[in-house]
Design an enzyme around this catalytic site. Sequence first.
Site, mmCIF file in Angstrom:
data_model
loop_
_atom_site.group_PDB
_atom_site.id
_atom_site.type_symbol
_atom_site.label_atom_id
_atom_site.label_comp_id
_atom_site.label_asym_id
_atom_site.label_seq_id
_atom_site.Cartn_x
_atom_site.Cartn_y
_atom_site.Cartn_z
ATOM 1 N N ASP A 15 -3.888 -1.246 1.388
ATOM 2 C CA ASP A 15 -2.916 -2.305 1.608
ATOM 3 C C ASP A 15 -3.639 -3.406 2.415
ATOM 4 O O ASP A 15 -4.609 -3.111 3.117
ATOM 5 C CB ASP A 15 -1.747 -1.723 2.415
ATOM 6 C CG ASP A 15 -0.839 -2.777 2.975
ATOM 7 O OD1 ASP A 15 -0.267 -3.536 2.198
ATOM 8 O OD2 ASP A 15 -0.713 -2.836 4.222
ATOM 9 N N ALA A 16 -3.173 -4.637 2.309
ATOM 10 C CA ALA A 16 -3.872 -5.716 3.028
ATOM 11 C C ALA A 16 -3.220 -6.025 4.379
ATOM 12 O O ALA A 16 -3.811 -5.794 5.447
ATOM 13 C CB ALA A 16 -3.913 -6.970 2.163
ATOM 14 N N TYR A 17 -1.995 -6.542 4.320
ATOM 15 C CA TYR A 17 -1.359 -7.072 5.534
ATOM 16 C C TYR A 17 -0.914 -5.935 6.462
ATOM 17 O O TYR A 17 -0.064 -5.124 6.108
ATOM 18 C CB TYR A 17 -0.153 -7.935 5.162
ATOM 19 C CG TYR A 17 -0.508 -9.092 4.250
ATOM 20 C CD1 TYR A 17 -1.167 -10.219 4.743
ATOM 21 C CD2 TYR A 17 -0.212 -9.053 2.899
ATOM 22 C CE1 TYR A 17 -1.510 -11.274 3.907
ATOM 23 C CE2 TYR A 17 -0.540 -10.113 2.053
ATOM 24 C CZ TYR A 17 -1.195 -11.214 2.564
ATOM 25 O OH TYR A 17 -1.540 -12.248 1.737
ATOM 26 N N THR A 61 -2.843 -3.552 7.442
ATOM 27 C CA THR A 61 -3.730 -2.391 7.279
ATOM 28 C C THR A 61 -5.191 -2.819 7.459
ATOM 29 O O THR A 61 -5.871 -2.344 8.363
ATOM 30 C CB THR A 61 -3.494 -1.730 5.906
ATOM 31 O OG1 THR A 61 -2.137 -1.300 5.860
ATOM 32 C CG2 THR A 61 -4.423 -0.546 5.694
ATOM 33 N N ARG A 64 7.573 -12.133 9.798
ATOM 34 C CA ARG A 64 7.036 -10.973 9.072
ATOM 35 C C ARG A 64 8.172 -10.043 8.605
ATOM 36 O O ARG A 64 8.163 -9.525 7.495
ATOM 37 C CB ARG A 64 6.045 -10.226 9.963
ATOM 38 C CG ARG A 64 5.552 -8.887 9.429
ATOM 39 C CD ARG A 64 4.627 -9.006 8.249
ATOM 40 N NE ARG A 64 4.066 -7.700 7.865
ATOM 41 C CZ ARG A 64 3.530 -7.450 6.689
ATOM 42 N NH1 ARG A 64 3.460 -8.383 5.765
ATOM 43 N NH2 ARG A 64 3.044 -6.264 6.410
ATOM 44 N N SER A 71 -2.084 -5.326 -2.966
ATOM 45 C CA SER A 71 -1.232 -5.978 -1.986
ATOM 46 C C SER A 71 -0.088 -6.740 -2.641
ATOM 47 O O SER A 71 -0.187 -7.182 -3.784
ATOM 48 C CB SER A 71 -2.079 -6.957 -1.158
ATOM 49 O OG SER A 71 -1.257 -7.761 -0.341
ATOM 50 N N ASN A 72 0.968 -6.893 -1.852
ATOM 51 C CA ASN A 72 2.090 -7.734 -2.267
ATOM 52 C C ASN A 72 1.705 -9.213 -2.303
ATOM 53 O O ASN A 72 2.415 -10.030 -2.888
ATOM 54 C CB ASN A 72 3.260 -7.559 -1.287
ATOM 55 C CG ASN A 72 4.082 -6.329 -1.605
ATOM 56 O OD1 ASN A 72 3.977 -5.759 -2.690
ATOM 57 N ND2 ASN A 72 4.916 -5.906 -0.662
ATOM 58 N N LYS A 125 5.584 -3.853 -4.023
ATOM 59 C CA LYS A 125 5.611 -2.510 -3.465
ATOM 60 C C LYS A 125 6.882 -2.417 -2.613
ATOM 61 O O LYS A 125 7.228 -3.397 -1.984
ATOM 62 C CB LYS A 125 4.378 -2.272 -2.585
ATOM 63 C CG LYS A 125 3.056 -2.301 -3.352
ATOM 64 C CD LYS A 125 1.874 -1.977 -2.448
ATOM 65 C CE LYS A 125 1.572 -3.054 -1.426
ATOM 66 N NZ LYS A 125 0.446 -2.758 -0.529
ATOM 67 N N SER A 178 -2.506 2.827 4.029
ATOM 68 C CA SER A 178 -1.605 1.782 4.523
ATOM 69 C C SER A 178 -1.115 2.127 5.924
ATOM 70 O O SER A 178 -1.003 3.300 6.280
ATOM 71 C CB SER A 178 -0.390 1.640 3.585
ATOM 72 O OG SER A 178 0.420 0.570 4.013
ATOM 73 N N ASN A 199 1.748 0.512 6.753
ATOM 74 C CA ASN A 199 3.163 0.140 6.614
ATOM 75 C C ASN A 199 3.988 1.327 6.116
ATOM 76 O O ASN A 199 3.714 1.863 5.031
ATOM 77 C CB ASN A 199 3.294 -1.025 5.629
ATOM 78 C CG ASN A 199 2.742 -2.312 6.223
ATOM 79 O OD1 ASN A 199 3.213 -2.771 7.251
ATOM 80 N ND2 ASN A 199 1.719 -2.878 5.590
ATOM 81 N N PHE A 238 6.893 1.700 4.756
ATOM 82 C CA PHE A 238 7.516 1.608 3.433
ATOM 83 C C PHE A 238 6.486 1.828 2.326
ATOM 84 O O PHE A 238 6.765 2.405 1.272
ATOM 85 C CB PHE A 238 8.204 0.240 3.260
ATOM 86 C CG PHE A 238 7.278 -0.894 2.907
ATOM 87 C CD1 PHE A 238 7.012 -1.205 1.581
ATOM 88 C CD2 PHE A 238 6.633 -1.624 3.898
ATOM 89 C CE1 PHE A 238 6.141 -2.241 1.244
ATOM 90 C CE2 PHE A 238 5.766 -2.653 3.573
ATOM 91 C CZ PHE A 238 5.517 -2.962 2.243
ATOM 92 N N ASP A 239 5.268 1.377 2.593
ATOM 93 C CA ASP A 239 4.177 1.444 1.625
ATOM 94 C C ASP A 239 3.640 2.879 1.532
ATOM 95 O O ASP A 239 3.313 3.365 0.445
ATOM 96 C CB ASP A 239 3.087 0.473 2.110
ATOM 97 C CG ASP A 239 2.118 0.045 1.033
ATOM 98 O OD1 ASP A 239 2.437 0.190 -0.155
ATOM 99 O OD2 ASP A 239 1.050 -0.485 1.406
HETATM 100 C C1 LAC Z 1 0.704 -5.872 1.566
HETATM 101 C C2 LAC Z 1 1.761 -5.971 2.625
HETATM 102 C C3 LAC Z 1 3.055 -5.587 2.167
HETATM 103 O O1 LAC Z 1 1.054 -5.479 0.460
HETATM 104 O O2 LAC Z 1 1.418 -5.233 3.718
HETATM 105 O O3 LAC Z 1 -0.450 -6.207 1.806
#
Ligand code: LAC
Length: 250
Positions: A8-10, A12, A39, A114-115, A147, A171, A173, A175-176
């Site tokens: 995951d990007a944001y 992570t 956020r 990523s989203n 996601k 991740s 996150n 939820f992820d």
């Molecule tokens: C992503 C966000 C949701 O998908 O963390 O990178």
Amino acid sequence: MIEAIVFDAYGTLYDVQSVEQVVEKKFPGRGAFITAIWRMKQLEYSWLRGMMGSYADFRTITKDALAYTLGIMGLKADDAELESLVDGQNRLTPYPEAAAALTSLSRHRLAILSNGSGEMLRALVDHSGLGRFLEAVMSVEEARTFKPHPSAYALVQRCLGLTPDRVLFVSSNGFDVSGAKSFGFTVARIVRVSPDALRRELAEPATVGVGGMFRALRSQQEMIGEAPDFSLNSLTELGPLAEGGFSVGA
Ligand code: LAC
């Protein structure tokens, strides 16, 4: 056997709170508050749009979430100012351990799912220099949802040609983590805020600020089943995990 590690990007690989400085400059004294609500709304809008079946790319969602946040506070920003703040999301700082951790995993195929929109992710990866470690940077854009919808995770197989049992998904996150586990990946959760630290922070609810509220809502494992296979304190622990062959329970 795990062949690819998909991140995951944001939150992570990249610290989403690092945009706070840009916001603080524009709205002195309000950076932390705006960034946290921004956020939270951004993710809410992705989930809402996913459920409503009304896809809009993540840049649009991010801008809408910022407009909402500034609107409820009675703060004014014209379109160019909103765009410029949203651009700040393309310059997020990677977590300090990210580059070394990715280096230690070079025997695996590495990618992002990523989203973020393709354009946002390209900018983010180019700006941070993490692109050199990555075989693919996958945006959910192609699935036209977000996601944790299964069709977002299914892009990994389409892009990398690997069935879910060959993928470790990473991740921070909640939820992820739940979404990726439910989809069928082996999942490593990066614990950015330990349950103990959060409990201490929430011990006196009356003094908890928006940062504490953000961490209370978004930093912990969700209680909807789908527990991760591994809980790690930082990306650095992925290297030893890979060396050990990703044995469950390690
Ligand atoms: C992503 C966000 C949701 O998908 O963390 O990178």
